[in-house]
Design a protein around this motif. Structure first.
Motif, PDB file in Angstrom:
ATOM      1  N   VAL A   1     163.760  81.383 -48.639  1.00 55.10           N
ATOM      2  CA  VAL A   1     163.753  80.859 -47.268  1.00 55.10           C
ATOM      3  C   VAL A   1     162.807  79.662 -47.171  1.00 55.10           C
ATOM      4  N   MET A   2     161.655  79.745 -47.800  1.00 55.50           N
ATOM      5  CA  MET A   2     160.710  78.625 -47.751  1.00 55.50           C
ATOM      6  C   MET A   2     161.313  77.383 -48.393  1.00 55.50           C
ATOM      7  N   ALA A   3     162.017  77.563 -49.514  1.00 61.02           N
ATOM      8  CA  ALA A   3     162.667  76.423 -50.176  1.00 61.02           C
ATOM      9  C   ALA A   3     163.709  75.814 -49.232  1.00 61.02           C
ATOM     10  N   GLY A   4     164.415  76.667 -48.508  1.00 63.27           N
ATOM     11  CA  GLY A   4     165.456  76.194 -47.605  1.00 63.27           C
ATOM     12  C   GLY A   4     164.923  75.342 -46.463  1.00 63.27           C
ATOM     13  N   ILE A   5     163.750  75.709 -45.954  1.00 63.36           N
ATOM     14  CA  ILE A   5     163.242  74.983 -44.786  1.00 63.36           C
ATOM     15  C   ILE A   5     162.308  73.836 -45.178  1.00 63.36           C
TER      16      ILE A   5
END
Lengths: 79, 176
Positions: free
Chosen positions: A61-65
């Motif tokens: 999720v962190m990579a996505g945002i």
């Protein structure tokens, strides 16, 4: 950047027994930027998950945002 | 004395929980998930409307809105799957029971479902005409389920999953 830390802190707070003990700090070293996740020792297992599954979900999720290239470390405070 | 009272209270609340209908639990799951995700959108300053529903025995949470929501879907829906996993954990943290909640963002699952139905159908038709099995590329459990259903709708073919996650894939066969 603190936006990433805030988002991560929120995501972790929702899944632990001691949300008030959750702290996320951004640390910059020679090797790059790392978001360090500090939780109550009893919550370590929850944040890591079986086979690291939950930690992996948090990283995804962190990579996505926008945090691609930012490491996410769950810090074992007993160390 | 105070211990006795606490025990009685605990029993009562356990009873209340078990008598609450599944529907109520699913609605509660949706509410908790909605709060968790809404606060995430707030922190990120993303525009999004959250819609809650209960369908086929599970809570469904759909987020629709601005273009930045694509980031929460990610390549091949990977971020969406991760966020669904975390949302289920957040729900379980509150309710104490495992959640099968489904999260959809920017109607990604709907769009993907249509593509996968087509893929499953055309793979099954190819297997029927050539007699050779077809191995599809690795997919998430959600994607495989849609493909299995599409293959099952084509007479004379069947499908199985093989391999380990995340390389698990659907193989389509002709019935002998």
């Amino acid at each position: 950047m603190s936006l990433l830390a805030d988002a991560l802190e929120h995501l972790v707070r929702g899944i632990v027994d001691h949300p008030d003990d959750v702290r996320v700090t951004l640390v910059t070293t020679r090797r790059g930027r790392t978001l360090e996740v500090h939780v109550h020792p009893d919550d370590l297992g929850k944040v890591i998950g079986r086979g690291g599954r939950t930690a992996t979900a948090l990283r995804t999720v962190m990579a996505g945002i926008g945090g691609r290239g930012v490491r996410v470390d769950v810090v074992d405070t007993d160390r | 004395m105070s211990e006795t009272v606490q025990t009685a209270e605990a029993e009562e609340s356990a009873e209340t929980r078990s008598s609450a209908s599944t529907e109520d639990l699913l609605v509660q799951e949706g509410d908790i998930a909605g709060d968790y995700l809404e606060q995430l959108l707030d922190v990120l300053d993303y525009d999004g409307d959250i819609d809650l529903d209960v369908e086929a025995g599970r809570a469904i949470v759909s987020i629709d809105g601005g273009e930045e929501l694509e980031k929460l879907v990610g390549p091949r829906g990977t971020v969406l799957e991760a966020l669904q996993e975390l949302t289920r954990l957040a729900v379980q943290q509150e309710t104490g029971t495992r959640s099968r909640l489904m999260l959809d963002i920017a109607q990604w699952r709907e769009g993907r479902r249509t593509e996968l139905k087509e893929l499953g159908k055309s793979a099954a038709e190819k297997v029927l005409s050539t007699g050779e099995k077809v191995r599809l590329h690795p997919m998430t459990p959600f994607e495989r389920k849609v493909v299995h259903d599409a293959v099952a709708a084509v007479k004379g073919t069947y499908s199985e999953s093989e391999g380990e996650e995340p390389q698990r894939r659907v193989v389509v066969f002709r019935e002998s």
